[in-house]
Write an enzyme that holds these catalytic residues in place. Structure first.
Site, PDB file in Angstrom:
ATOM      1  N   SER A  25      -8.088   4.085  -2.886  1.00 12.50           N
ATOM      2  CA  SER A  25      -7.823   3.336  -4.112  1.00 12.50           C
ATOM      3  C   SER A  25      -8.196   1.885  -3.846  1.00 12.50           C
ATOM      4  O   SER A  25      -9.271   1.620  -3.325  1.00 12.50           O
ATOM      5  CB  SER A  25      -6.356   3.494  -4.512  1.00 12.50           C
ATOM      6  N   HIS A  52      -9.721   5.741  -7.254  1.00 10.34           N
ATOM      7  CA  HIS A  52      -9.238   5.337  -8.567  1.00 10.34           C
ATOM      8  C   HIS A  52     -10.264   4.404  -9.199  1.00 10.34           C
ATOM      9  O   HIS A  52     -10.534   3.326  -8.679  1.00 10.34           O
ATOM     10  CB  HIS A  52      -7.889   4.626  -8.447  1.00 10.34           C
ATOM     11  N   ASP A 144      -0.389   8.145  -4.388  1.00 11.85           N
ATOM     12  CA  ASP A 144      -1.325   9.240  -4.641  1.00 11.85           C
ATOM     13  C   ASP A 144      -1.883   9.756  -3.320  1.00 11.85           C
ATOM     14  O   ASP A 144      -2.278   8.990  -2.449  1.00 11.85           O
ATOM     15  CB  ASP A 144      -2.467   8.745  -5.535  1.00 11.85           C
TER      16      ASP A 144
END
Length: 856
Positions: A25, A52, A144
């Site tokens: 991310s 992401h 995540d």
């Protein structure tokens, strides 16, 4: 068109490719470049990258990663087949998964800010690749990837995490490490070496080990198992050899140890490594409501059927074997409450859940009932609101659910089992045991279940050849019903009984009291004393403040002065063993007309003896002299010592009286606790109301925070990509400027308004230009050229898009070939003109010389 056989062969070949899932991310671009750089072109594996991304912007990630690796980098497309030695990158606004060796794209179901695409990829890899799955978590904010790593670890795959101190944003790595999901933690540049070493060990075992006899090859493993048993007290010899090898080889890979024999020597003097290996073998991976269809069937069908067969006064009993950190046990408790609520009141039926595990750390975590915020991926919003209390960084299980579960450290192979059960949940535990141990445990489960009890196994487990013990209820859900006629059908079915637990109890002998005798002074006094001591019971009269105002008979056995200042209060003087029941009796008798009788109370006497006594408490309203007063009368209950049977009966009666007294005291304490509970409940309801308001506000703020955090991560990613692209453009501009300055051509770039955009150094010597002239109109500039129509020719070229070329003389006698061309951008848009000036003075002189020679 491909034949079915060819298609099957392609799918099988794709399934055999080792796939490495990589999640990142914010701050992930640098980590991804460091990870991909050392991977050789022909590693034999495929790499899938999920980051992401802003769903509204085109991603530059494939182009940027292509610079860091020699492998081709592709943006993932629907049904694209996964190939070896390739890198695949998730596109924006998509969830990426792997099914049968192909990439599948789906529109995210969650709103922006709540999406967890890394978990989606890792979970699909766990399902598609099993123990061959490999997952890597790199820099990023949030959590995540943690649940996805748990899924990988549950199927014995390999999990790697970037060292937090090397990550630009360490939230994702720290979350994975805190959840005990990381097999290897290292900087991103070192992770590929660990992956390649692990894959090489699995796919190409040491040939020297293969050449050894089977007994010699098994000897190091047996030594490791023996060391574990000596250190932990637990026997792993009945675990599957494949499981043992895989887990031990993982530890060997971490320590870069080449053979099992060397590893056995390593752990022989390393207690810490033995503890780590023990935890590794326990495979403590679980989650809330794993396999949702199983829980749906339990809630809708199985548990209501159990409730229908049981009376409300008889609670259901369940055993969750291998509960790990408690998610499955709490899931069962929640499902039961939901099922009971549909049948009748949830409080009418009770369920006692016994949850056991071998790991003390896992049991401690389960008892705390505290779980990360990431569980919202598996627990619905309704259940989160109903059964959990949200805090800043975790969810706390509700006390009603927590009280339904009893956690205990328990070895299912050695310790006595829980019995008289209605349901046993043993999911994903038998798959790690060899068939011998499975054949021992399934009869044990049969023995522990009541008639009509249910056995729930994991998705990869069955009862095998012991199908005469259990009949499937729903085969695909691995739910089985206990067979009740096993003894008839299988006379060879036996079960070794566990040793009984004896708890010896001590019986206290109660001897009759021996009242002291005092010589009478006279006949009347002697008669009065005999009447009072023998026939009249001891009694006291109390006023409304419970102070003693009159004493009749000898009350020394029941009352004694309190130490300190003289105090005639009854509560202070009554003996400890009588204080609780008499305090309660005095409270209750104030509202009664009839006397209150207490039977079989026990009073402690000097000499470690006890006396059974009946007590009558009477509150007076008449006569006037005794109004608002209370009399407490004590009557000794004498023991009957004659005869062995009678003595035993007397002891039994004494014990029964003692039990009655204890029950009465418990009832009193329960009443007091109930009253306190009601007060606390009232206060709790007020606090709950305030808490709900604060919770609502907090949820709104949390949602906004999560959305802002997600957008911040996406902006971080875009910023890094744009910064990298800007660096590339800056470098390209420098290269172009150096090229233009190095050639012998003067170039002037004009925009659509014929304003100066850029020029070369040589052009500045012909046309009077300085840095401050950028943006000035061409008509404002002076030149050394004798070219009055330069501005008009430039306008004509911009209008007609036809280039012009003229030879022009300069004031210093030099000749220049002036060419005016349209400026065409990469997107085929005309955005100005380009004027080039080439010095042709030498050509002109040569031409003049040739003409002169020709004239002569």
């Amino acid at each position: 068109m491909d034949s079915p056989a060819a298609a099957d062969g392609a799918a099988e070949a794709a399934a055999s490719i080792r796939i490495v899932g990589i999640g990142a991310s914010a701050g992930g671009l640098v980590a991804l470049e460091q990870f991909l750089a050392p991977i050789p072109r022909n590693s034999g594996m495929a790499y899938i990258v999920v980051q992401h991304l802003d769903p509204t912007q085109r991603a530059l990630l494939p182009e940027l990663l292509q610079r860091a690796t020699k492998m081709p980098v592709h943006e993932a497309q629907q049904d694209m087949r996964v190939e070896r030695n390739c890198v695949y990158v998730i596109p924006p606004n998509a969830e990426l998964s792997v099914v049968d060796g192909t990439l599948h794209l789906a529109r995210p179901s969650e709103p922006r800010g709540m999406r967890l695409p890394i978990n989606v990829l890792f979970s699909s890899l766990a399902k598609a690749q099993g123990e061959d799955a490999i997952a890597v978590v790199l820099s990023g904010m949030g959590t995540d990837g943690t649940l996805g790593l748990q899924a990988i670890k549950a199927v014995a795959g390999l999990t790697l995490v970037q060292a937090p101190d090397s990550a630009q944003f360490d939230s994702m790595p720290r979350s994975a490490i805190a959840a005990n999901c990381a097999d290897i933690v290292a900087p991103p540049g070192e992770l590929p070496a660990h992956i390649l070493a692990s894959v090489a060990k699995v796919s190409g075992p040491d040939t020297t080990e293969e050449q050894k006899p089977a007994e010699a090859a098994a000897a190091p493993l047996e030594r490791v198992v023996n060391l574990l048993q000596t250190h932990t007290g637990h026997d792993f010899s009945l675990y599957k050899n494949s499981t043992l090898h895989r887990r031990i080889e993982r530890r060997m890979t971490i320590h870069k140890i080449a053979s099992m024999a060397l590893y056995a020597e390593f752990i022989e003097h390393n207690a810490q490594e033995l503890d780590l290996l023990f935890n590794e073998l326990l495979i403590g991976v679980t989650s809330f409501f794993r396999d949702p269809k199983v829980w749906e069937y339990l809630a809708q069908v199985a548990i209501p059927d159990l409730l229908a067969r049981r009376e409300p006064k008889h609670p259901l009993r369940a055993w969750v074997v291998g509960c790990s950190t408690g998610e499955e046990a709490y899931s069962l408790a929640m499902v039961f409450r939901e099922a009971a609520r549909r049948v009748t009141s949830a409080d009418e039926f009770r369920l006692q859940i016994f949850a056991s595990d071998l790991s003390q750390d896992a049991i401690a975590t389960a008892r705390r009932g505290s779980y990360p915020l990431s569980i919202d991926a598996n627990v619905s919003a309704d259940r989160l609101a109903r059964y959990f209390v949200r805090h800043e960084n975790h969810y706390q299980i509700d006390a009603r659910i927590r009280d339904m579960v009893l956690f205990a450290k328990h070895d299912v192979m050695l310790d006595p089992p829980f019995t008289k059960l209605d349901l046993i949940a043993c999911r994903n535990l038998l798959i790690y045991f060899d068939p011998r141990l499975q054949r021992r445990l399934l009869p044990l489960f049969h023995y522990c279940l009541r008639p009509g009890g249910l056995l729930q196994l994991g998705s990869a487990e069955t009862v095998g050849q012991l199908d005469y013990l259990f009949v499937p209820v729903v085969s695909r859900l691995r739910l089985y019903l206990r067979q009740d006629d096993v003894s008839v059908r299988d006379p060879h079915f036996t079960l070794n009984a566990f040793p009984q637990i004896y708890r010896p109890t001590k019986e206290h002998h109660v001897s009759p009291p021996s009242p002291p005798s005092h010589p009478p002074d006279s006949l009347q006094a002697a008669a009065d004393e005999v009447l009072l001591q023998v026939y009249a019971p001891a009694a006291v009269v109390l006023n409304r403040d419970a102070d003693i105002v009159y004493i009749s008979g000898r009350t020394g056995k029941y009352l004694e002065p309190a130490a300190g200042k003289a105090n005639w209060n009854f509560y202070s003087m009554v003996r400890d063993s009588l204080r609780v029941p008499l305090t309660d009796a005095l409270k209750r008798v104030s509202a009664r007309i009839e006397p209150l009788h207490l039977h079989g109370l026990r009073v402690e006497l000097p000499g470690d003896t006890q006396q059974s006594v009946d007590v009558t408490v009477h509150a007076f309203r008449e006569p006037a002299a005794l109004r608002d007063m209370t009399m407490v009368v004590f009557r000794d209950v004498a023991a009957i010592p004659t005869g062995r049977g009678k003595a035993k009966g007397a002891r039994d009666a004494a014990h029964e009286a003692e039990v009655q007294q204890l029950r009465h005291e418990i009832e009193i304490l329960n009443d007091q606790a109930r009253a306190s509970g009601e007060e606390l409940q009232s206060a709790n309801e007020e606090l709950q109301s305030t808490n709900e308001e604060l919770q609502s506000t907090n949820e709104e703020l949390t949602t906004s925070k999560e959305e802002m955090q997600s957008m911040n991560e996406e902006l971080q990613t875009i910023n890094v990509e744009l910064q990298t692209k800007l660096d590339d453009l800056s470098l390209a501009q420098s290269d172009m400027q150096n090229v233009l300055n190095s050639i012998e051509i003067a170039i002037l770039f004009l925009d659509q308004n014929l304003h100066v955009r850029r020029y070369t150094d040589r052009a500045a010597k012909i046309i009077n230009l300085r840095e401050s002239d950028v943006g000035r109109p061409l008509s404002d500039l002076t030149t050394t050229l004798q070219y009055a129509g330069l501005h008009e020719d430039a306008l004509e070229t911009l209008r007609t898009l036809v280039f012009t070329e003229k030879e022009v003389l300069a004031d210093d006698g030099r000749w220049f070939a002036v060419r005016i061309m349209p400026y065409r951008r990469l997107d085929n848009v005309i955005d100005g003109v380009v004027i080039t000036l080439v010095d042709i003075t030498a050509t002109k002189k040569l031409e003049s010389t040739l003409r002169q020679e020709a004239g002569h």
